[in-house]
Design an enzyme around this catalytic site. Structure first.
Site, PDB file in Angstrom:
ATOM      1  CE1 TYR A 156      31.450  47.920  45.180  1.00  0.00           C
ATOM      2  CE2 TYR A 156      30.784  49.792  43.828  1.00  0.00           C
ATOM      3  CZ  TYR A 156      31.384  49.283  44.973  1.00  0.00           C
ATOM      4  OH  TYR A 156      31.927  50.133  45.893  1.00  0.00           O
ATOM      5  CD  GLU A 345      35.689  41.586  36.396  1.00  0.00           C
ATOM      6  OE1 GLU A 345      35.626  41.972  35.212  1.00  0.00           O
ATOM      7  OE2 GLU A 345      34.686  41.388  37.098  1.00  0.00           O
ATOM      8  CE1 TYR A 347      36.840  43.075  44.365  1.00  0.00           C
ATOM      9  CE2 TYR A 347      36.494  42.091  42.206  1.00  0.00           C
ATOM     10  CZ  TYR A 347      36.142  42.227  43.545  1.00  0.00           C
ATOM     11  OH  TYR A 347      35.099  41.485  44.035  1.00  0.00           O
TER      12      TYR A 347
END
Ligand code: FAD
Length: 347
Positions: A156, A345, A347
């Protein structure tokens, strides 16, 4: 909406969706930005008088903020400020740190599909981090794929600065979207297939224990060598997390070693069922405001965080913009990477 006191200091007004009900409430409030009811910078435009009908009713918000002379929250500099490198992997999967949940707050309004929570975790100053890093969380229970072993770690992004929301360097905040599984045939929720860690975190209560690892990640660190740099941040959903940390460091906290005097742009795709819509949206902005991306030539940093699906469309559009300018996007991209201006980044 605009903040009168900062009018002359903010260079660009940018179209947004007018329905702010699904915005994280602790990020945007009326015409100011506030965190836990503390006003921190007035330099924000939420322009609801959009004349371009194609851009109305879209779920993208953009804010552009420049430093204004407002009192900031004083922080006692941590030794982290003197370090040359960020802390990395202080706690590993086999020996995680046991932290304590301080609070869990629902961030989105009632009309937002799904739930996203702001979770403050007390690490007692033992798991320090820099803005843009991530924590790992190991949810309690057994890994169904490896009986007898703990669950795999989930990453996270940390949504606070190194000082945390309580400004003492003892907490970290996460922005977590609850992963819910709907049966594709019946359309009904199947709780047995809901995400393990995100549900554990969003259901946790103050005082509960949480196993954390990390911190990890260097890609999304906020470069501080030039305090007057421009930062273009593009996020979908919880991808806004690291940017909350950046913005607090730039505009909210009075940090003696980092006096930000640059410009920060945030494009945020807010909660919507169809993630690819964001992709289209961002591509549209890039197409319609290509000049903004001349900022990259001037050394601006660009960051992307959130859903993986946002990247192909964005890259295609940047490629088109580069071609229109008679440039090769591949060359430009490798230049941006080399000069550490390109941060991704997803995901
Ligand atoms: P899991 O239990 O891992 O399940 C994953 C998905 O599979 C869920 O959607 C679940 O509903 C579904 N599923 C489960 N069982 C079945 C089944 N039998 N059939 C079909 N589907 C099933 N997330 C955030 O919310 N905020 C962040 O800031 C954030 N930052 C990240 C940063 C990085 C670098 C990375 C890599 C990821 C980040 N994530 C973030 C994602 C996060 O790590 C987790 O992947 C996410 O929370 C889901 O984990 P979970 O344990 O809840 O779901």
């Amino acid at each position: 909406m605009m903040a009168p006191s900062a009018l002359s200091q903010v260079p660009v007004a940018v179209p947004i969706h007018t329905d702010t009900s699904s915005l994280p409430r602790s990020l945007f409030k009326s015409n100011n930005v506030s965190f836990h009811n503390k006003l921190w910078t007035p330099g924000l435009y939420l322009d609801s008088k959009i004349t371009n009908s194609r851009l109305r009713n879209r779920f993208v918000v953009c804010m552009s903020v420049q430093q204004v002379s407002k009192p900031k929250v004083g922080v006692s500099p941590l030794s982290l400020e003197d370090a040359k490198e960020p802390p990395l992997h202080l706690y590993k999967n086999k020996e995680p740190y046991t932290a304590t949940i301080v609070s869990v707050e629902r961030l989105v309004g009632p009309k937002a599909p799904g739930e996203t929570c702001h979770i403050v975790i007390d690490h007692g100053g033992n798991v320090p981090y820099w803005e843009g890093q991530s924590y790992g969380v190991i949810p309690p229970g057994e890994n169904p794929k490896k009986p007898g072993s703990p669950h795999n770690v989930r990453l996270y992004s940390i949504a606070s600065t190194r000082y945390g929301d309580s400004f003492d360097g003892k907490t970290a905040s996460l922005c977590v979207r609850r992963a819910v599984y709907y049966d594709p045939e019946t359309g009904k929720e199947d709780p047995s297939k809901n995400g393990v860690c995100s549900n554990f975190l969003c259901d946790s209560k103050p005082g509960d224990k949480v196993q954390i690892t990390g911190p990890s990640g260097k890609i999304m660190l906020l470069p501080e060598d030039n305090p007057n740099a421009t930062h273009i941040m593009i996020a979908t959903g919880t991808g806004v997390a690291p940017f909350r940390g950046y913005l607090r460091r730039m505009f909210m906290e009075s940090v003696p070693t980092f006096k930000f005097g640059g410009l920060a742009w945030l494009f945020l795709g807010v909660a919507n069922g169809d993630s690819l819509l964001y992709d289209e949206e961002f591509s549209k902005y890039l197409r319609e405001y290509p000049d903004n991306f001349r900022l990259l030539d001037g050394g601006a940093h660009i960051y992307f965080c959130g859903l993986k699906g946002m990247m192909p469309g964005i890259q295609d559009t940047l490629k088109k913009v580069a071609e229109q300018r008679g440039e090769s996007w591949d060359e430009k991209l490798s230049q941006l990477k080399k000069s550490k201006q390109w941060h991704v980044e997803v995901y």
